[in-house]
Design an enzyme around this catalytic site. Structure first.
Site, PDB file in Angstrom:
ATOM      1  N   ILE A 168       0.883  -1.264  -0.054  1.00  0.00           N
ATOM      2  CA  ILE A 168      -0.117  -0.053  -0.006  1.00  0.00           C
ATOM      3  C   ILE A 168       0.696   1.349  -0.083  1.00  0.00           C
ATOM      4  CG2 ILE A 168      -1.919   1.214   1.393  1.00  0.00           C
ATOM      5  CD1 ILE A 168      -2.931  -1.624   2.247  1.00  0.00           C
ATOM      6  N   GLU A 180     -12.840  -0.490  17.457  1.00  0.00           N
ATOM      7  CA  GLU A 180     -13.952   0.002  16.043  1.00  0.00           C
ATOM      8  C   GLU A 180     -15.201  -0.492  16.632  1.00  0.00           C
ATOM      9  OE1 GLU A 180     -11.979  -1.011  12.590  1.00  0.00           O
ATOM     10  OE2 GLU A 180     -10.365   0.441  13.119  1.00  0.00           O
ATOM     11  N   HIS A 202     -13.189   2.883   8.967  1.00  0.00           N
ATOM     12  CA  HIS A 202     -12.637   1.612   8.224  1.00  0.00           C
ATOM     13  C   HIS A 202     -13.246   1.349   6.887  1.00  0.00           C
ATOM     14  CE1 HIS A 202      -9.979  -1.933   9.729  1.00  0.00           C
ATOM     15  NE2 HIS A 202      -9.928  -1.654   8.225  1.00  0.00           N
TER      16      HIS A 202
HETATM   17  P1  NAD Z   1       2.769  -4.939   3.275  1.00  0.00           P
HETATM   18  O1  NAD Z   1       3.229  -6.145   4.218  1.00  0.00           O
HETATM   19  O2  NAD Z   1       2.773  -4.998   1.958  1.00  0.00           O
HETATM   20  O3  NAD Z   1       3.767  -3.569   3.797  1.00  0.00           O
HETATM   21  C1  NAD Z   1       4.090  -3.369   5.309  1.00  0.00           C
HETATM   22  C2  NAD Z   1       5.517  -2.814   4.987  1.00  0.00           C
HETATM   23  O4  NAD Z   1       5.738  -2.244   6.365  1.00  0.00           O
HETATM   24  C3  NAD Z   1       6.667  -3.725   4.829  1.00  0.00           C
HETATM   25  O5  NAD Z   1       7.287  -3.087   3.733  1.00  0.00           O
HETATM   26  C4  NAD Z   1       7.377  -3.721   5.962  1.00  0.00           C
HETATM   27  O6  NAD Z   1       8.901  -3.992   5.685  1.00  0.00           O
HETATM   28  C5  NAD Z   1       7.331  -2.459   6.759  1.00  0.00           C
HETATM   29  N1  NAD Z   1       7.075  -2.353   8.172  1.00  0.00           N
HETATM   30  C6  NAD Z   1       7.216  -3.246   9.003  1.00  0.00           C
HETATM   31  N2  NAD Z   1       7.326  -2.899  10.293  1.00  0.00           N
HETATM   32  C7  NAD Z   1       7.851  -1.499  10.007  1.00  0.00           C
HETATM   33  C8  NAD Z   1       8.274  -0.455  11.141  1.00  0.00           C
HETATM   34  N3  NAD Z   1       8.389  -0.893  12.296  1.00  0.00           N
HETATM   35  N4  NAD Z   1       8.747   0.683  10.551  1.00  0.00           N
HETATM   36  C9  NAD Z   1       8.848   0.872   9.240  1.00  0.00           C
HETATM   37  N5  NAD Z   1       8.351  -0.112   8.398  1.00  0.00           N
HETATM   38  C10 NAD Z   1       7.863  -1.266   8.729  1.00  0.00           C
HETATM   39  O7  NAD Z   1       1.437  -4.450   3.698  1.00  0.00           O
HETATM   40  P2  NAD Z   1       0.301  -3.649   3.149  1.00  0.00           P
HETATM   41  O8  NAD Z   1      -0.540  -4.505   2.348  1.00  0.00           O
HETATM   42  O9  NAD Z   1       0.999  -2.456   2.795  1.00  0.00           O
HETATM   43  O10 NAD Z   1      -0.429  -3.072   4.394  1.00  0.00           O
HETATM   44  C11 NAD Z   1      -0.254  -1.949   5.113  1.00  0.00           C
HETATM   45  C12 NAD Z   1      -1.296  -1.623   6.393  1.00  0.00           C
HETATM   46  O11 NAD Z   1      -2.481  -1.338   5.769  1.00  0.00           O
HETATM   47  C13 NAD Z   1      -1.379  -2.900   7.276  1.00  0.00           C
HETATM   48  O12 NAD Z   1      -1.509  -2.491   8.589  1.00  0.00           O
HETATM   49  C14 NAD Z   1      -2.924  -3.432   6.801  1.00  0.00           C
HETATM   50  O13 NAD Z   1      -3.455  -4.246   7.712  1.00  0.00           O
HETATM   51  C15 NAD Z   1      -3.414  -2.094   6.619  1.00  0.00           C
HETATM   52  N6  NAD Z   1      -4.696  -2.163   5.584  1.00  0.00           N
HETATM   53  C16 NAD Z   1      -5.593  -1.499   5.700  1.00  0.00           C
HETATM   54  C17 NAD Z   1      -6.969  -1.431   5.109  1.00  0.00           C
HETATM   55  C18 NAD Z   1      -8.053  -0.454   5.554  1.00  0.00           C
HETATM   56  O14 NAD Z   1      -9.059  -0.698   5.381  1.00  0.00           O
HETATM   57  N7  NAD Z   1      -7.529   0.694   6.057  1.00  0.00           N
HETATM   58  C19 NAD Z   1      -7.032  -2.305   4.097  1.00  0.00           C
HETATM   59  C20 NAD Z   1      -5.795  -3.455   3.993  1.00  0.00           C
HETATM   60  C21 NAD Z   1      -4.744  -3.275   4.620  1.00  0.00           C
END
Ligand code: NAD
Length: 525
Positions: free
Chosen positions: A150, A259, A278
């Site tokens: 994302i 939530e 959300h």
């Molecule tokens: P992803 O696993 O592709 O990417 C996460 C990134 O964060 C990775 O590159 C990882 O190296 C990095 N990371 C981990 N710990 C870290 C830290 N302490 N500091 C900096 N970077 C760190 O995940 P994604 O698919 O991009 O999802 C990102 C977030 O979005 C997740 O929390 C997911 O649950 C959330 N999400 C939210 C919704 C929504 O409805 N709002 C929907 C889908 C996903």
């Protein structure tokens, strides 16, 4: 034909992908007992989040090869139990990337122009043009915490808005960041330099409360914070205090520690907070692609290929996947060929990843070779998921190294089989997207590994090919291709025949009886 059980509603497009390769039963009515009762008849199970896929259910599914989850989280699936049984668990983690990224950009511009507040003011009968003087995002610095799926999509969009994008992510490579125009910095630098900071990390122990009072106080005074990742990463009390103190200019939230948040939560009523319920992943497109992405994974796993997203197999970064993908089939076939051709005890298999393969994470390729090596001799089903486990049990030794040189190929996968008394070299490449084996047991050949094959080890003599061809013809076995590799004229040689149908044991026996034939093997790939 394989059978797939779907126990929850998924997008019609996903069902269509599944129906192309298997018989699909959508059964939304099954209670626990009924599910346990029927699961044994199915090769794949498809769920969303309501079906509890426990160890008990997995054990009852004697034929199960894959479990598909139309969505991201797999809390409802006992992944360890699936892994032990070699069952691939596929999900659809990329399906909502764009949806969340677009919402993030929406929140960003809403913060800059206070669109929700302006809208509410007009609805309340006011016309406050002087109050709503905003700022432009162009030229501002956006700091991303997390540059995963994302985070990268947000980066690409923010760059199109002419923002300067920096990110902190301890895992992502500089090359990847550079590719999408992002400067990688330390967390401290990110806090100090960002005009707007957006969080895109998973909620794990290390990120719980990551944005606490101390971190927020190190942010630029008046900066903005967006959280569309998970509640719990931002300390909400500290956030409220920072907004009240003017340390932060505003915040936009899609997620909350609880939530829904309490209706009287001072945070959601704060005049400089934009709160949405959300809805990050809530787009029609995201729901459709959750269905199709998962379905494509299920189809790949059923056909024995490596699915793009498997929870219990290594994650491959997008830039590595485009290189690796065509080599995975080659790896499995090379492994399968070796097991069927080498009939002496093996000490170790030494893998060499050459050329373009030297630059990517090759773990999936190693698993593909292992799967190929082990599958032909196992009663249990071997998948990339349980291949390392089975290899360890059998004491299979595998070493690996990389080599930037790949002769004249873009990439070359070499397997050296160290037997008791000799080294048997096999290698393959990918040409125009198709696997080619270019060296088999030391002999230079070039064939597409597929279907039924016949290998002979013989002495190169005039008429040899004709004699083998005649025997096959007499047995009504059609030859589709023929390749000969030899050490020198009239010396040791290998013949590879690709066949439309496999040669029977009797035909093989007649071929083996020919003068100058030392060995002949039928191989299925
Ligand atoms: P992803 O696993 O592709 O990417 C996460 C990134 O964060 C990775 O590159 C990882 O190296 C990095 N990371 C981990 N710990 C870290 C830290 N302490 N500091 C900096 N970077 C760190 O995940 P994604 O698919 O991009 O999802 C990102 C977030 O979005 C997740 O929390 C997911 O649950 C959330 N999400 C939210 C919704 C929504 O409805 N709002 C929907 C889908 C996903």
């Amino acid at each position: 034909m394989d059978r797939i059980l779907v126990t929850e509603k998924i997008a019609a497009e996903g069902l269509e992908v599944l129906s192309r390769v298997a018989r699909v039963d959508v059964r939304l009515d099954l209670d626990r007992a009924a599910l346990l009762d029927v699961i044994g008849e199915y090769d794949a199970l498809v769920v969303r989040s309501a079906t509890k896929v426990s160890a008990e259910l997995i054990d009852a599914g004697a034929r199960l090869r894959v479990i598909g989850r139309a969505g991201t989280g797999v809390d409802n699936i006992d992944v360890d139990a699936a892994t032990r049984r070699g069952i691939v668990v596929v999900n659809a983690p990329a399906s909502n990337n764009v949806a969340v990224a677009e919402l993030t950009i929406g929140l960003l511009i809403s913060l800059a122009r206070r669109i929700p507040q302006a809208h509410a003011s007009v609805q309340a009968g006011r016309w406050e043009r002087g109050t709503f003087v905003g700022w432009e995002v162009r030229g501002k610095t956006l700091g991303l915490v997390g540059l995963g799926r994302i985070g990268s999509e947000v980066a690409v969009r923010a760059r199109a808005l002419e923002m300067y994008v920096i990110a902190y992510d301890p895992v992502v490579s500089f090359d990847r960041a550079e590719q999408i125009g992002v400067e990688l910095v330390t967390m401290d630098e990110l806090l100090q330099r960002s005009d707007v900071l957006s969080i895109h990390v998973p909620l794990v122990d290390a990120t719980r409360g990551l944005f606490d009072a101390a971190r927020i106080s190190r942010m630029k005074r008046g900066a903005y914070l967006i959280n569309a990742s998970r509640g719990g990463i931002v300390d909400e009390e500290a956030l409220l205090a920072a907004l009240d103190a003017g340390q932060l200019g505003g915040a936009a939230l899609d997620v909350y520690s609880i939530e829904p948040p309490a209706p009287d939560s001072p945070l959601i009523h704060h005049p400089r907070v934009i709160a949405v319920p959300h809805i990050g992943a809530s787009t029609a497109e995201a729901q459709t692609s959750a269905g199709t992405e998962m379905a494509e994974g299920v189809v790949a796993a059923l056909s024995g290929a490596t699915p793009r997203y498997a929870v219990n197999a290594p994650f491959v970064a997008p830039e590595a996947w485009s290189v690796l993908q065509p080599y995975l089939t080659l790896g499995r076939q090379l492994g399968a060929l070796i097991t069927q051709l080498i009939h002496v005890p093996v000490r170790s298999y030494d893998l060499e990843f050459c050329g373009e393969l030297a630059e990517v994470d090759t773990q999936p390729l190693r698993l593909a070779v292992l799967q190929g090596l082990l599958a032909a001799n196992s009663i249990e089903r071997v998948t990339p998921v349980n291949a390392p486990l089975i290899a360890r049990e059998r004491g299979v030794r595998l070493t690996e190294r990389t080599n930037p040189e790949a002769q004249s190929y873009a990439g070359l996968l070499v397997v050296r089989v160290q037997s008791v008394d000799d080294v048997h070299v096999f290698s393959g490449t990918v040409l125009r997207g198709e696997p080619h084996i270019v060296q088999a047991d030391g002999y230079f050949v070039d064939f597409v590994p597929q279907g039924a094959l016949l290998f002979t080890y013989h002495r190169d003599r005039p008429g040899m090919i004709g004699r083998v061809g005649t025997l096959l013809g007499a047995a009504d076995v059609n030859i589709s291709g023929m390749y000969v590799g030899r050490l020198a004229p009239r010396e040791q040689a290998m013949m590879v025949l690709t066949l439309d149908e496999p040669a029977s044991e009797e035909v093989l026996a007649t071929i083996r009886a020919l003068p100058d034939i030392q060995a002949a093997y039928s191989v299925r790939l």
